[in-house]
Write an enzyme that holds these catalytic residues in place. Structure first.
Site, PDB file in Angstrom:
ATOM      1  N   ASN A   1       0.766  -1.648   0.556  1.00 27.10           N
ATOM      2  CA  ASN A   1      -0.243  -0.210  -0.262  1.00 27.10           C
ATOM      3  C   ASN A   1       0.955   1.156  -0.066  1.00 27.10           C
ATOM      4  O   ASN A   1       1.703   1.087   0.604  1.00 27.10           O
ATOM      5  CB  ASN A   1      -1.334   0.499   1.044  1.00 27.10           C
ATOM      6  CG  ASN A   1      -2.230  -0.370   1.224  1.00 27.10           C
ATOM      7  OD1 ASN A   1      -2.337  -1.436  -0.354  1.00 27.10           O
ATOM      8  ND2 ASN A   1      -2.569  -0.854   2.033  1.00 27.10           N
ATOM      9  N   VAL A   2       0.233   2.095  -0.620  1.00 25.24           N
ATOM     10  CA  VAL A   2       1.160   3.568  -0.671  1.00 25.24           C
ATOM     11  C   VAL A   2       1.746   3.792   0.771  1.00 25.24           C
ATOM     12  O   VAL A   2       2.489   4.475   0.943  1.00 25.24           O
ATOM     13  CB  VAL A   2       0.073   4.727  -0.681  1.00 25.24           C
ATOM     14  CG1 VAL A   2       1.112   6.184  -1.317  1.00 25.24           C
ATOM     15  CG2 VAL A   2      -0.277   4.187  -2.859  1.00 25.24           C
ATOM     16  N   LYS A   3       0.272   3.672   1.689  1.00 25.74           N
ATOM     17  CA  LYS A   3       0.685   4.374   3.066  1.00 25.74           C
ATOM     18  C   LYS A   3       1.533   3.959   3.824  1.00 25.74           C
ATOM     19  O   LYS A   3       2.830   4.431   5.148  1.00 25.74           O
ATOM     20  CB  LYS A   3      -0.657   3.664   3.765  1.00 25.74           C
ATOM     21  CG  LYS A   3      -1.030   4.013   5.028  1.00 25.74           C
ATOM     22  CD  LYS A   3      -0.509   5.650   5.406  1.00 25.74           C
ATOM     23  CE  LYS A   3       0.397   5.980   6.659  1.00 25.74           C
ATOM     24  NZ  LYS A   3       1.015   7.602   6.555  1.00 25.74           N
ATOM     25  N   GLY A   4       2.173   2.448   3.860  1.00 25.91           N
ATOM     26  CA  GLY A   4       3.574   1.617   3.843  1.00 25.91           C
ATOM     27  C   GLY A   4       3.890   1.806   5.127  1.00 25.91           C
ATOM     28  O   GLY A   4       2.224   1.111   5.705  1.00 25.91           O
TER      29      GLY A   4
END
Lengths: 274, 525
Positions: A131-134
């Site tokens: 996820n972009v969130k990481g």
């Protein structure tokens, strides 16, 4: 200076004084909380190499269990010269460096297919990496401009994963396994690697990477995968590994000549069973 | 407490949020009212008392309800519901009972037909009587719960203490659940085997092997209910039992919960879509039916907003929790659930390294409390930032408990310091309960002293989250909830309306669709 002059190779636990050997443990014994219980805890602590052992806390947990906290000096030593570690065989790159390396080497996007396989529904791990969130302040692989991420989510069946990987022309397949009850994570991983071997019979299959908190990174060969990431792995470690391995000259050459049915020497024989 | 509460939320903003939630949810509800699913039809047969599996089919694990519904679907379709063809056949085919009919279906010797005219009337009457017997049992269970609560009493403190057991083996779960109750658990949840949500049938019988949890089966429900009644009598309070009405068999599991007197059920409006990739339409149709059963059974639902915060940032995504709570409330109310049955979820998941993280947690928890003053609210412990440092985790759980006490939460899921490390040891659970007991006894009444100033960080933050929720709800209402889900509005996952698992089990009603369970449940008590 030799390392031995800067750092001793034999060490003991450190409480508050060098070499005092102090450790703290807690455990439960299936005995009622009475005078005998404390003696039993003493005995276990002694057998664990703690002497003297101080049972500093005992507490009944129901009628037939007792909980203990023990402090004590442990007689065992650690010989640092015999400790085995797996050194990271790749350098950590920034997202920018990874993107640049992919652009230069592949001249197309690097394709990563990720999933939780089997009955595992815990997408926390795969999402932390993809996820972009990481995770841990690092952005996930979706954030890397030169990586195309296909996250299949939870409870993906192995045949579905294999066919999606083919369809997307995946360079790497990332699989996360959190549930370890009855060694489900090992079973699922073996099933997956065997399925990829069967499906890509003779041609170079995508890089198989698994991750999860209870994996031992040394098991990769036995499970038929290329790499295992353990607890606390961050997205940049995964991205750096993928760049290091997939963009290396020899890897790309093997892939180019993948039509030749050359035996895949990286595989250990036991990884192919099942 | 004044109308505006401690946070002085603008009542017009709150009303607007609810209006928007209704506007977003109502088209989905309209869709759910005009469709059925294989699981809704199977639940109907379960309420009529059909149990067991077909020993002669596949591995012998397929329940009779699946065999009958699939056969009806093959032969005459499900557009009119399963009740008309089944009770017509039962009435005219010379079968002794529904179970006998099922066995003949298994043998392949039944030809279903759709009755018309007086035959249809007679089939409807017979079906309503049979399914009515199941509803009567659900009603009886509800009265029995009320009687036991009156006799044994509710927990002495709020929040209620909620503990999880999950061994995979019902016969291991039972002593663990009883021990948990003796140690202070007011609610025991038996986590399901992780694979179950994607099974399109409910397993049968007492089960001894599951992955990270125990299968939800009618027999497991019955065994655990009896065990908790036994320990409840011993400890002098009614111990509630929780399971999961989610996944592809949501309606059936809800029906089994009503039949076996479970007290709480996990039942979220969007969790299955977003996290399990179950088809959106299937989920909303199944959910409406399951919530109608829960409403009738007096079951408290628990929603799954905590999950949003495990994949998204708990500060950035705080308003998505509020949005989901408002949508869950709307769907629940429409299905007949009362405020006291809405265990709306939220969680303590803000990164503890963030400055003021505790104040932000208080703001979010208090916002939920004040938006839903009459709902019990389910307060969920930290999981994402539990690192394996069990000592730090224990402190974090203490702060979590403190927020629960200060903001008057209704149900508190006990946090384990070994979260994400190992299945909790006996001692971990004991320490976790000591943590809860200490906080509740030291400051259980702190809510009455806690009045954050209007211009302080807490009240300001809460108002900001509400505005953000209104903005997002506006977008969702304009775009349509199904489109919003498809566009990835909730988290990064995009779930198109025709994607995901279980879509092939969705059937649009034909004119004359008949389901006695839906009629009885919609008619109310």
């Amino acid at each position: 200076m030799t390392p031995s002059m800067t750092e001793p190779t034999i060490v003991r636990p450190y409480g508050d004084t060098t070499d005092d050997g102090m450790v703290q443990v807690s455990f439960t014994l299936p005995v009622p909380h009475d005078a005998r219980a404390e003696g039993a805890a003493q005995q276990l602590a002694n057998k664990m190499g703690m002497a003297p052992a101080m049972v500093v806390h005992t507490k009944a947990m129901g009628p037939s269990f007792t909980f203990f906290v023990v402090y004590g000096r442990v007689s065992h030593l650690v010989d640092l010269s015999t400790v085995e570690v797996i050194e990271r065989e790749f350098t950590l790159l920034t997202a920018k460096e990874v993107n640049l390396a992919i652009r230069k080497a592949l001249r197309r996007k690097l394709v990563v297919v990720g999933a939780c396989i089997g009955t595992d529904a815990h997408t926390v791990g795969i999402d932390a990496i993809l996820n972009v969130k990481g995770f841990a302040g690092e952005k996930g692989l979706e954030y890397y401009r030169e990586i195309r991420v296909v996250n299949l989510g939870a409870q993906v069946f192995v045949p579905e994963l294999v066919s999606r990987a083919r369809k997307e022309r995946a360079d790497a397949v990332l699989v996360s396994q959190v549930v370890t009850q009855k060694d489900a994570h090992l079973e699922n991983t073996r099933e997956m690697s065997a399925a990829f071997d069967a499906a890509y019979d003779g041609s170079r299959r995508p890089l198989l990477v698994v991750g999860g908190p209870r994996f031992d990174p040394r098991m990769a060969g036995g499970l038929g995968v290329d790499h295992i990431f353990g607890k606390g792995t961050t997205p940049s470690e995964v991205a750096s590994y993928l760049a290091h391995t997939l963009l290396s000259k020899e890897h790309r050459e093997v892939r180019r000549s993948a039509q030749d049915p050359a035996p895949d020497t990286r595989r250990s024989p036991e990884g192919v069973r099942r | 407490m004044s109308q505006q509460g401690k946070l002085r939320l603008d009542p017009r903003t709150v009303a607007k949020a609810r209006r928007l939630a209704a506007r977003a949810a109502d088209p989905v509800i309209a869709m759910a009212r005009t469709h059925t699913t294989v699981s809704v039809e199977r639940a109907t047969l379960r309420l009529a008392g059909l149990t067991g599996t077909d020993p002669g089919f596949a591995g012998g694990d397929t329940p009779w309800v699946n065999r009958v519904v699939d056969t009806v679907r093959e032969q005459v379709g499900l557009e009119h519901g399963v009740a008309l063809p089944v009770w017509h056949e039962l009435r005219t085919g010379g079968h002794g009972s529904l179970a006998d009919l099922a066995e003949k279906v298994g043998a392949g010797s039944v030809r279903f037909a759709l009755p018309t005219g007086r035959d249809a009337d007679r089939a409807r009457t017979a079906a309503a009587k049979a399914v009515g017997a199941g509803i009567t049992r659900v009603d009886r269970n509800r009265r029995e719960r009320d009687r036991l609560v009156k006799r044994l009493g509710d927990p002495r403190q709020k929040p209620w203490i909620y503990l999880i057991v999950a061994t995979g083996d019902i016969y291991e779960d039972i002593p663990q659940a009883q021990a948990a109750a003796r140690e202070g658990a007011d609610v025991v949840a038996v986590i399901r085997s992780t694979g179950q949500s994607l099974l399109d049938y409910v397993p049968e019988g007492a089960t001894r092997q599951g992955y990270a949890g125990t299968y939800a089966t009618q027999e497991n429900f019955r065994l655990m209910r009896a065990a908790l009644d036994e320990v409840g009598a011993e400890v002098g309070r009614y111990v509630r039992l929780t399971n999961y009405a989610s996944g592809l068999c949501m309606p059936e599991i809800a029906a089994l919960a009503g039949l076996e007197r479970l007290d709480m059920m996990l039942n979220d409006s969007m969790y299955g879509i977003l996290f399990r990739d179950i088809n959106p339409r299937r989920t909303f149709i199944d959910q409406r039916f399951s919530r109608m059963v829960h409403a009738r059974a007096g079951i408290i639902i628990n929603t799954g907003e905590d999950n949003y915060l495990t994949t998204a940032d708990a500060v950035e995504a705080a308003h998505t929790v509020t949005v989901s709570q408002l949508l869950n409330e709307r769907f629940a109310k429409e299905a007949g659930l009362a405020d006291w049955q809405l265990g709306l979820g939220h969680a303590f998941e803000i990164n503890p390294d963030l400055p003021d993280s505790f104040r932000l947690e208080l703001a979010h928890a208090l916002l939920a409390r004040e938006l839903f003053p009459d709902a019990p609210l389910k307060w969920m412990p930290p999981t994402k930032h539990m690192t394996g440092d069990v000592f730090r985790g224990y402190l974090l759980d203490g702060f979590f408990n403190l927020v629960g006490a200060m903001t008057g939460q209704g149900i508190l899921l006990v946090g384990m310091m070994t979260e994400a490390v190992v299945t909790p040891l006996l001692s971990d659970r004991d320490l976790a309960l000591q943590n809860v007991r200490y906080v509740l006894s030291a400051c259980g009444g702190l809510a009455e002293d806690f009045h954050p100033p209007r211009d302080g960080l807490i009240a300001t933050r809460a108002r900001q989250v509400l505005w953000e929720a209104v903005d997002l709800l506006t977008d969702i209402a304009d775009d349509g909830l199904m489109n919003a889900i498809a566009d990835g509005t909730f988290g990064i996952t995009k779930r198109p309306v025709d994607g995901g698992k279980g879509l092939d089990g969705v059937v649009a009603h034909a004119d004359g669709y008949y389901n006695p369970a839906v009629e009885l449940l919609e008619a109310g008590a």
